[in-house]
Each structure stands twice: as structure tokens, then as C-alpha cells.
Design a protein around this motif. Structure first.
Motif, PDB file in Angstrom:
ATOM      1  N   PHE A  16       0.829  -1.201   0.000  1.00  0.00           N
ATOM      2  CA  PHE A  16       0.000   0.000   0.000  1.00  0.00           C
ATOM      3  C   PHE A  16       0.869   1.259   0.000  1.00  0.00           C
ATOM      4  O   PHE A  16       0.551   2.252  -0.671  1.00  0.00           O
ATOM      5  CB  PHE A  16      -0.927  -0.001   1.215  1.00  0.00           C
ATOM      6  CG  PHE A  16      -2.232  -0.707   0.970  1.00  0.00           C
ATOM      7  CD1 PHE A  16      -3.169  -0.180   0.097  1.00  0.00           C
ATOM      8  CD2 PHE A  16      -2.525  -1.894   1.608  1.00  0.00           C
ATOM      9  CE1 PHE A  16      -4.364  -0.823  -0.139  1.00  0.00           C
ATOM     10  CE2 PHE A  16      -3.719  -2.552   1.381  1.00  0.00           C
ATOM     11  CZ  PHE A  16      -4.643  -2.019   0.502  1.00  0.00           C
ATOM     12  N   ALA A  17       1.962   1.239   0.753  1.00  0.00           N
ATOM     13  CA  ALA A  17       2.854   2.402   0.783  1.00  0.00           C
ATOM     14  C   ALA A  17       3.454   2.656  -0.601  1.00  0.00           C
ATOM     15  O   ALA A  17       3.513   3.803  -1.078  1.00  0.00           O
ATOM     16  CB  ALA A  17       3.962   2.173   1.807  1.00  0.00           C
ATOM     17  N   ALA A  18       3.877   1.562  -1.253  1.00  0.00           N
ATOM     18  CA  ALA A  18       4.445   1.709  -2.596  1.00  0.00           C
ATOM     19  C   ALA A  18       3.392   2.195  -3.584  1.00  0.00           C
ATOM     20  O   ALA A  18       3.682   3.017  -4.476  1.00  0.00           O
ATOM     21  CB  ALA A  18       5.024   0.370  -3.049  1.00  0.00           C
ATOM     22  N   GLN A  19       2.168   1.720  -3.438  1.00  0.00           N
ATOM     23  CA  GLN A  19       1.096   2.155  -4.331  1.00  0.00           C
ATOM     24  C   GLN A  19       0.808   3.640  -4.152  1.00  0.00           C
ATOM     25  O   GLN A  19       0.574   4.370  -5.136  1.00  0.00           O
ATOM     26  CB  GLN A  19      -0.162   1.326  -4.061  1.00  0.00           C
ATOM     27  CG  GLN A  19      -1.254   1.513  -5.111  1.00  0.00           C
ATOM     28  CD  GLN A  19      -2.507   0.717  -4.786  1.00  0.00           C
ATOM     29  OE1 GLN A  19      -2.629   0.181  -3.700  1.00  0.00           O
ATOM     30  NE2 GLN A  19      -3.436   0.659  -5.730  1.00  0.00           N
ATOM     31  N   ASP A  52       4.141   6.994 -11.023  1.00  0.00           N
ATOM     32  CA  ASP A  52       5.088   6.029 -11.571  1.00  0.00           C
ATOM     33  C   ASP A  52       4.297   4.782 -11.965  1.00  0.00           C
ATOM     34  O   ASP A  52       3.896   3.985 -11.114  1.00  0.00           O
ATOM     35  CB  ASP A  52       6.152   5.679 -10.529  1.00  0.00           C
ATOM     36  CG  ASP A  52       7.269   4.820 -11.100  1.00  0.00           C
ATOM     37  OD1 ASP A  52       6.958   3.903 -11.895  1.00  0.00           O
ATOM     38  OD2 ASP A  52       8.440   5.015 -10.710  1.00  0.00           O
ATOM     39  N   VAL A  53       4.046   4.621 -13.270  1.00  0.00           N
ATOM     40  CA  VAL A  53       3.156   3.547 -13.741  1.00  0.00           C
ATOM     41  C   VAL A  53       3.707   2.155 -13.427  1.00  0.00           C
ATOM     42  O   VAL A  53       2.974   1.299 -12.913  1.00  0.00           O
ATOM     43  CB  VAL A  53       2.870   3.710 -15.243  1.00  0.00           C
ATOM     44  CG1 VAL A  53       2.071   2.513 -15.774  1.00  0.00           C
ATOM     45  CG2 VAL A  53       2.100   4.999 -15.489  1.00  0.00           C
ATOM     46  N   PRO A  54       4.973   1.837 -13.742  1.00  0.00           N
ATOM     47  CA  PRO A  54       5.461   0.481 -13.440  1.00  0.00           C
ATOM     48  C   PRO A  54       5.355   0.145 -11.945  1.00  0.00           C
ATOM     49  O   PRO A  54       4.948  -0.964 -11.580  1.00  0.00           O
ATOM     50  CB  PRO A  54       6.914   0.513 -13.908  1.00  0.00           C
ATOM     51  CG  PRO A  54       6.950   1.575 -14.959  1.00  0.00           C
ATOM     52  CD  PRO A  54       5.984   2.628 -14.477  1.00  0.00           C
ATOM     53  N   LEU A  55       5.739   1.106 -11.097  1.00  0.00           N
ATOM     54  CA  LEU A  55       5.659   0.854  -9.658  1.00  0.00           C
ATOM     55  C   LEU A  55       4.207   0.685  -9.225  1.00  0.00           C
ATOM     56  O   LEU A  55       3.890  -0.162  -8.377  1.00  0.00           O
ATOM     57  CB  LEU A  55       6.308   2.007  -8.895  1.00  0.00           C
ATOM     58  CG  LEU A  55       6.287   1.879  -7.361  1.00  0.00           C
ATOM     59  CD1 LEU A  55       7.008   0.625  -6.900  1.00  0.00           C
ATOM     60  CD2 LEU A  55       6.900   3.131  -6.710  1.00  0.00           C
ATOM     61  N   LEU A  56       3.312   1.466  -9.811  1.00  0.00           N
ATOM     62  CA  LEU A  56       1.892   1.372  -9.463  1.00  0.00           C
ATOM     63  C   LEU A  56       1.337  -0.008  -9.816  1.00  0.00           C
ATOM     64  O   LEU A  56       0.623  -0.634  -9.021  1.00  0.00           O
ATOM     65  CB  LEU A  56       1.108   2.457 -10.199  1.00  0.00           C
ATOM     66  CG  LEU A  56      -0.389   2.513  -9.899  1.00  0.00           C
ATOM     67  CD1 LEU A  56      -0.625   2.971  -8.467  1.00  0.00           C
ATOM     68  CD2 LEU A  56      -1.104   3.434 -10.880  1.00  0.00           C
ATOM     69  N   ILE A  57       1.665  -0.492 -11.009  1.00  0.00           N
ATOM     70  CA  ILE A  57       1.184  -1.812 -11.436  1.00  0.00           C
ATOM     71  C   ILE A  57       1.740  -2.898 -10.525  1.00  0.00           C
ATOM     72  O   ILE A  57       1.022  -3.801 -10.079  1.00  0.00           O
ATOM     73  CB  ILE A  57       1.567  -2.064 -12.907  1.00  0.00           C
ATOM     74  CG1 ILE A  57       0.823  -1.078 -13.825  1.00  0.00           C
ATOM     75  CG2 ILE A  57       1.269  -3.506 -13.310  1.00  0.00           C
ATOM     76  CD1 ILE A  57       1.249  -1.162 -15.280  1.00  0.00           C
ATOM     77  N   GLY A  63      -9.514  -2.966 -14.196  1.00  0.00           N
ATOM     78  CA  GLY A  63      -9.782  -1.963 -15.232  1.00  0.00           C
ATOM     79  C   GLY A  63      -9.071  -0.656 -14.956  1.00  0.00           C
ATOM     80  O   GLY A  63      -8.497  -0.041 -15.870  1.00  0.00           O
ATOM     81  N   LEU A  64      -9.101  -0.216 -13.708  1.00  0.00           N
ATOM     82  CA  LEU A  64      -8.382   1.011 -13.353  1.00  0.00           C
ATOM     83  C   LEU A  64      -6.886   0.851 -13.584  1.00  0.00           C
ATOM     84  O   LEU A  64      -6.213   1.775 -14.066  1.00  0.00           O
ATOM     85  CB  LEU A  64      -8.653   1.352 -11.884  1.00  0.00           C
ATOM     86  CG  LEU A  64     -10.067   1.832 -11.547  1.00  0.00           C
ATOM     87  CD1 LEU A  64     -10.273   1.860 -10.037  1.00  0.00           C
ATOM     88  CD2 LEU A  64     -10.310   3.221 -12.137  1.00  0.00           C
ATOM     89  N   LEU A  65      -6.375  -0.329 -13.229  1.00  0.00           N
ATOM     90  CA  LEU A  65      -4.943  -0.572 -13.393  1.00  0.00           C
ATOM     91  C   LEU A  65      -4.569  -0.620 -14.873  1.00  0.00           C
ATOM     92  O   LEU A  65      -3.545  -0.063 -15.291  1.00  0.00           O
ATOM     93  CB  LEU A  65      -4.572  -1.897 -12.716  1.00  0.00           C
ATOM     94  CG  LEU A  65      -3.085  -2.155 -12.454  1.00  0.00           C
ATOM     95  CD1 LEU A  65      -2.502  -1.071 -11.571  1.00  0.00           C
ATOM     96  CD2 LEU A  65      -2.902  -3.518 -11.791  1.00  0.00           C
ATOM     97  N   ALA A  66      -5.431  -1.256 -15.691  1.00  0.00           N
ATOM     98  CA  ALA A  66      -5.150  -1.344 -17.133  1.00  0.00           C
ATOM     99  C   ALA A  66      -5.258   0.015 -17.811  1.00  0.00           C
ATOM    100  O   ALA A  66      -4.599   0.267 -18.833  1.00  0.00           O
ATOM    101  CB  ALA A  66      -6.123  -2.331 -17.780  1.00  0.00           C
TER     102      ALA A  66
END
Length: 657
Positions: free
Chosen positions: A5-8, A16-21, A148-151
Motif C-alpha cells: 500500500f505504501a508503494a502504491q 510512476d506507472v510500473p511501480l503502481l502496477i 480496469g483502473l490498473l489497465a
């Protein structure tokens, strides 16, 4: 979970898209792992007010924040419908949970049964597990929206988020609709009054005469199960009365009707039934509730007799009678001075022991089978309660050191439940036995016959429930048994026990902790018992085989024998187990056994005469107490009839003889 959760959060704010995914994927995967294997961690989160719905909301909110940060300025209008859709998803979750609670309440009946045809109550299968567990439901139904949100995050494509949210909404609406259908009048089970009316009608039609009353925790079910066979052997129409819903499935295979009455108000309906006698194998807080019924006579039979103070509990004076095995227990109550009068003590023997085989001489094969069956540590911390802590490992080592011994280790089910030292010693004993088996060359046996007998016995005694079945569905499955099932189970059990003992590798030591084989089956194959001061000794004496008792009380042997009469005919072992080799020699050479006559005398004193059988004496005790109950009802009815206006229209039905 916390790190994900902290990283998200960091990834959403940068963005940061890669880190978020990666963080979101790890968070979802961790949820699945925790639900499957670490539910205790989920409970800790819930206690911190970070339950499933909070975690899912935060997860989705961070994804929305990331989308807003990645997009152009002033695009709130594009994402407003997505946020609204998410809010509707959570509103649907709350609605499904509310309806799920309503459905559960309609399926929580005031009477739970087994071995009774309750189809008139409109019983039906339970809703899918997913609709009844809010945490898992939210994860599964919310997964499309989150995905869906992540994609949609890479490339700023809200259409993917919209599609995922739409799918989540469809799943939520489908689940809600499925639950709402179960609230329709024709789809839900009978309401409380209908069930109570049905129960009264069943009592009137079945006309029970004697019953077993039991209340307790899950680990105490053995106390009731040991009385099933004697109860089934009674004349008339027996019944089992329980108080806890979970206990319905803890009672072993039987054809006797089982009724669970959780509420006191429902329990009191027994007052106007034909039930005459209730047999109590244990004391509990809820026992006092049923003792208030004046039309029923109550007797305490205990779940075993020993020299421990718990065998003479002062609670016993609350019952109309106390049924004991033999003269020793009668004397024990007199010496204990707990308020139980001698006239209320009835000697019935131990009907469970009629199947224990008598002593047939010394071991004839290559192995001397020794049963070590210690009791548990008890509630009072007395070091003499169990030998497991102070002597268990020494006893097992001494037995394993003899190359001609086959050891059966059967610890009490509650071992270690109070004193962690007992649990730790039990684990060490088991490892000693496993190590000895690894060193011993044993001849493997064919297990095909045992597998066949196990399948047959399981088919007769095990009800197959659909995954997620609730109490109502189990009532539907466990309806009235087929005629002759009890006799078939008895034959299958005997065949299974024979196949079990024959299937074991020759000379292999055994750790017996499952429900099968039963303790009395172990008695029949054992040449010697080593135990503690407990009811196991009294029961084993039915065979008149040699037995030994471990003295961990700190008393001298003379004082130990004086304090505990059941030790009179035993070999007393010290905690160092020094006497084990000599004990084994007396078992193998009966001419050296100086306690055989003492065992025969003690058996008579503890268990009473062999004739008539214990079951016959048990039946006679039920008949006598039932007659007393009927006479009492007749006197009460006569007195009430002489007083105008007293209990008009509530006469007790005439009890069958």
C-alpha cells in the motif's frame, strides 16, 4: 500488505506507472494468500479498522489518483463517472451484505435436527459461499474494477476502467438479485413459529421416552459419543438433546434422532412432551436450565469414573439420581460428602464395556502390545494428574528399548490444552515413536482390505455436504436414516477394526489420535495398559488384563495406593520408569503375575457383577426412573385438577410405558 500500500501511494502521487502496477498486483496477491492461509493476519487488520472494505477503497482510490495525475489538467469530468461507478459498487456491496444478513436470519432456525425428516420446513441448499463472506465477495466482485483502473493507467485510457467498473456492477447486481430471490415467501424456510409448531407435532408423533442431554465445547463431544451405544440399546424411543448448533455434527454416527435447542424458551417445550428421563454425561452451565423442567427425571452418568475429585463433583446433587458403575463409586460419593445421598446412587455398570474382550492369556505372537494412554493435565495444576510431563518420555523410552514391544500411544484429546509443557512433552513422545519406527525393520502389509472397509464405513457414517453447506442444508441432507443403518454400521465398524489391526506393519509402533480405532478397540489388542489415575483404568479392568499406573504425585507408593483405590491391583511405576522391564516380564510370564486375583476383585468392586450385563442393568435403571417420572406426573395432574383454574389446557401428555 502494508509495504504494498505504501508503494502504491508513492506510485500514485509521483506518478510512476510500473511501480503502481507492481504494487497493486502485490497487494491483490497478498490478499488472496492471506484469505487462504493467514486469516489471523486479516483479523489483526480488522481490529485496526483496516478491514477488507477499507483496503479495497484505498486501493481503488489510489488508482483513481494515479489516473488524475497522469491525465491532462481539468479532466475531472472524464473521471467523475468512474468515481461514481466505484461508489455504486461499494453501495452494492453494502446492500448485498445487508440482504445476506437477512437471508442468514431466515435460515437460523430455532430447532436444528439430524436423523429426522424435516422437509416440511421448506429446507433448501445454502446460498453460494461467496455471497455470504463479505471480504472474499468484495475482492472477487471488485477485482474487475481494480483491474480496469490498473489497465487504464498506462496510456491514460479510462475506457478500460469504465469496462472493469461496469463488470463489477453487473456481478454485484447479480449477487444481490440471487439473494433477494431467497427472501420471497415461497423460497425461504419456515419462520420461527412454524418451526416450533412443527417441533411440537414431531414430539407428539415420536413420543420420546428417554434422552441424552449434552452441552459443551467442540473437544468434549467424546463425552456424549461414548453413551450413544447404550442409549441405542434402550427400550422405547430415545432422543439426543443438544444446546450448541455446532455439536450436531460432532455427534458420531447414530440413528437416534438428534434435536438441538439453543434457546431456553424452546427447551422448555420438552415439559409438555412424553419425555420422562434425561441422561447427563457431563455438567455444564446450561445443565441448570434443563433441570428446571419438573416433568422429567434427570440422572448423572458421567463420562468416566476415576479416583479424581472431579468424579464426585458437588453438582451431582442437583440430579434426581446418580448412576455409577459399581460399589467403589458409591463409596466414593459417601466419602466425598458432596451432598449426594446414598439412596440416590444406582449401580448400573458400564454398558459401553460389554464389548471389551476378557483376558485370554499372555502374548502368543512375536510382539507384546502395550497401550500407553495417559490422561490430560486437568484444570488444577496437580502434577499427579498426568504422567506425560514428568514420566511420559521415560516410559516411552523404556518401552521402545524392549525389542519385543509394540507400543500404542493414545494421548487424551485435551493434552496440552491447559499446560503447554504437556503439549510439548506429547510432541516429543510422538517423535520418539517415529524415530523408533524408522530404525525398526517392519514387514509391510497389504492395505487393500482396510481401504475397502474404510470406504464402506465412511459411506455409512459420513454425510457428504456441498462446499459451504449451512445448518439448514445439513438438516436437509441428514434426514431420517434408512431402516437398518445402525446394524449395518455396527457390522462395518467391527469389520473395519479387524482390517485395521491386520493392515498394520508387523511390530510397527502406533500413535492413535483419530476417532478410529476407538479406545476400547485398543483395549482388545493390548496385552498391557500403562495409564494415569483416570477412568481409562476402570474401563480397562473389564478385561482383567495387567495394567500399570505412573505415580507422578510425589506420594510414596503406599500412600499412592491408599489415596487412589483404582491402583490397588496395578503395578506402580515411578517417573524414571525403572520398573518397566520387570512389568513386561510379568505380562509375558503370567506365573509371575501376583496381581491377577486382585484385578478380578477390583473389577467387581469398580464395575459390578458380570450378570446381568451392564446394558440390562442400565435398561432397568431407565425403566425404574421412568416409572417414577410417570408417577410424579400423575400426582401433579391430580393435584392440579383439584385446584380450579390451574394450568387449564396445558396438561402433560400421558407418557408411554
Amino acid at each position: 500488505m502494508a509495504a504494498a500500500f505504501a508503494a502504491q501511494a508513492v506510485a500514485a502521487l509521483l506518478p510512476d506507472v510500473p511501480l503502481l502496477i507492481a504494487a497493486t498486483t502485490v497487494s491483490l496477491a497478498t490478499e488472496g494468500v492471506l484469505y487462504k492461509w493467514q486469516r489471523g493476519v486479516l483479523s489483526l487488520f480488522a481490529k485496526s479498522h483496516a478491514d477488507t472494505i477499507v483496503r479495497q477503497v484505498v486501493r481503488d482510490l489510489l488508482l483513481v489518483v494515479a489516473l488524475l495525475r497522469l491525465g491532462e489538467q481539468d479532466r475531472e469530468t472524464v473521471y467523475a463517472p468512474l468515481v461514481a461507478g466505484l461508489l455504486v459498487c461499494y453501495a452494492l456491496h453494502c446492500a448485498i451484505q445487508a440482504v445476506s444478513v437477512l437471508v442468514r436470519r431466515t435460515r437460523t432456525l430455532p430447532v436444528v435436527t439430524r436423523n429426522i425428516d424435516a422437509s416440511a420446513l421448506r429446507l433448501s441448499p445454502a446460498p453460494p459461499v461467496l455471497l455470504r463472506r463479505p471480504g472474499q465477495r468484495l475482492l472477487v466482485f471488485g477485482l474487475p474494477a481494480t483491474a480496469g483502473l490498473l489497465a487504464g493507467t498506462p496510456g491514460d485510457r479510462p475506457v478500460f476502467a469504465a469496462a472493469g467498473i461496469a463488470l463489477s456492477l453487473a456481478l454485484g447486481l447479480t449477487g444481490l438479485g440471487a439473494l433477494l430471490l431467497r427472501l420471497l415467501p415461497g423460497r425461504r424456510p419456515a419462520d420461527e413459529q412454524e418451526v416450533l409448531d412443527w417441533f411440537d407435532a414431531w414430539l407428539a408423533a415420536y413420543r420420546p421416552t428417554a434422552g441424552l442431554y449434552f452441552s459443551g465445547g467442540a473437544a468434549s463431544a467424546y463425552q456424549a459419543n461414548m453413551w450413544l451405544q447404550p442409549l441405542a440399546g434402550l427400550e422405547g424411543r430415545p432422543v439426543i438433546i443438544l444446546r450448541e448448533r455446532f455439536m450436531v455434527q460432532k455427534i458420531a454416527a447414530t440413528d437416534i434422532p438428534i434435536v438441538c435447542l439453543p434457546k431456553v424458551s424452546t427447551l422448555m417445550r420438552l415439559e409438555h412432551s412424553t419425555l420422562q428421563v434425561l441422561i447427563h454425561p457431563s455438567n455444564s452451565g446450561k445443565t441448570s436450565q434443563v433441570l428446571r423442567i419438573p416433568t422429567i427425571r434427570h440422572t448423572f452418568v458421567n463420562h468416566g469414573e476415576s479416583d479424581k475429585l472431579s468424579s464426585c463433583n458437588p453438582y451431582a446433587k442437583a440430579y434426581d439420581e446418580v448412576w455409577v458403575a459399581g460399589p467403589a463409586a458409591r463409596e466414593r460419593y459417601a466419602l466425598a460428602e458432596v451432598g449426594v445421598e446414598d439412596k440416590d446412587v444406582v449401580e448400573t455398570g458400564r454398558p459401553q464395556l460389554d464389548g471389551v474382550l476378557p483376558y485370554a492369556g499372555p502374548p502368543t505372537g512375536a510382539w507384546t502390545t502395550v497401550l500407553y494412554a495417559p490422561t490430560w493435565e486437568g484444570w488444577d495444576g496437580n502434577p499427579g494428574n498426568t504422567s506425560v510431563i514428568a514420566a511420559g518420555e521415560n516410559l516411552v523410552r523404556a518401552l521402545l528399548a524392549d525389542p519385543g514391544v509394540r507400543l500404542l500411544y493414545k494421548p487424551h484429546p485435551l493434552t496440552g490444552s491447559v499446560d503447554p509443557r504437556a503439549g510439548a512433552a506429547d510432541l516429543r513422545i510422538r517423535e520418539l515413536i517415529r524415530a523408533a519406527n524408522r530404525e525398526r525393520e517392519t514387514r509391510p502389509s497389504d492395505g487393500a482390505e482396510l481401504a475397502r472397509r474404510t470406504a464402506e464405513l465412511d459411506r455409512l457414517t459420513t454425510s457428504v455436504f456441498r462446499s459451504g453447506a449451512d445448518t439448514v442444508e445439513r438438516m436437509l441432507v441428514q434426514s431420517a436414516p434408512e431402516p437398518g443403518r445402525a446394524e449395518a454400521v455396527a457390522r462395518a465398524t467391527a469389520a473395519w477394526e479387524e482390517a485395521y489391526w491386520a493392515s498394520l506393519p508387523a511390530g510397527e509402533h502406533q500413535i492413535v489420535t483419530d476417532a478410529r480405532p476407538a479406545l476400547y478397540s485398543c483395549f482388545n489388542v493390548a496385552d498391557l495398559l500403562i495409564s494415569d489415575v483416570s477412568s481409562v483404568i476402570s474401563d480397562f479392568l473389564a478385561s482383567e488384563k495387567p495394567y500399570a499406573v505412573a505415580n507422578t504425585s510425589g506420594l510414596s507408593e503406599e500412600a499412592f495406593r491408599t489415596a487412589f483405590p483404582t491402583v490397588v491391583a496395578a503395578t506402580v511405576l515411578t517417573p524414571d520408569a525403572a520398573g518397566v522391564p520387570d512389568l513386561l516380564e510379568t505380562v509375558r510370564h503370567p506365573e509371575r503375575d501376583e496381581l491377577a486375583e486382585a484385578r478380578a476383585e477390583l473389577k467387581l468392586r469398580l464395575l459390578g457383577p458380570a450378570e446381568p450385563t451392564s446394558q440390562e442393568r442400565f435398561n432397568e435403571a431407565v425403566r425404574a426412573l421412568s416409572a417414577e417420572a410417570r408417577d410424579h406426573r400423575a400426582r401433579v395432574t391430580e393435584r392440579l385438577a383439584a385446584v380450579p383454574g390451574q394450568r387449564t389446557g396445558t396438561e402433560v401428555p400421558t407418557a408411554p410405558r
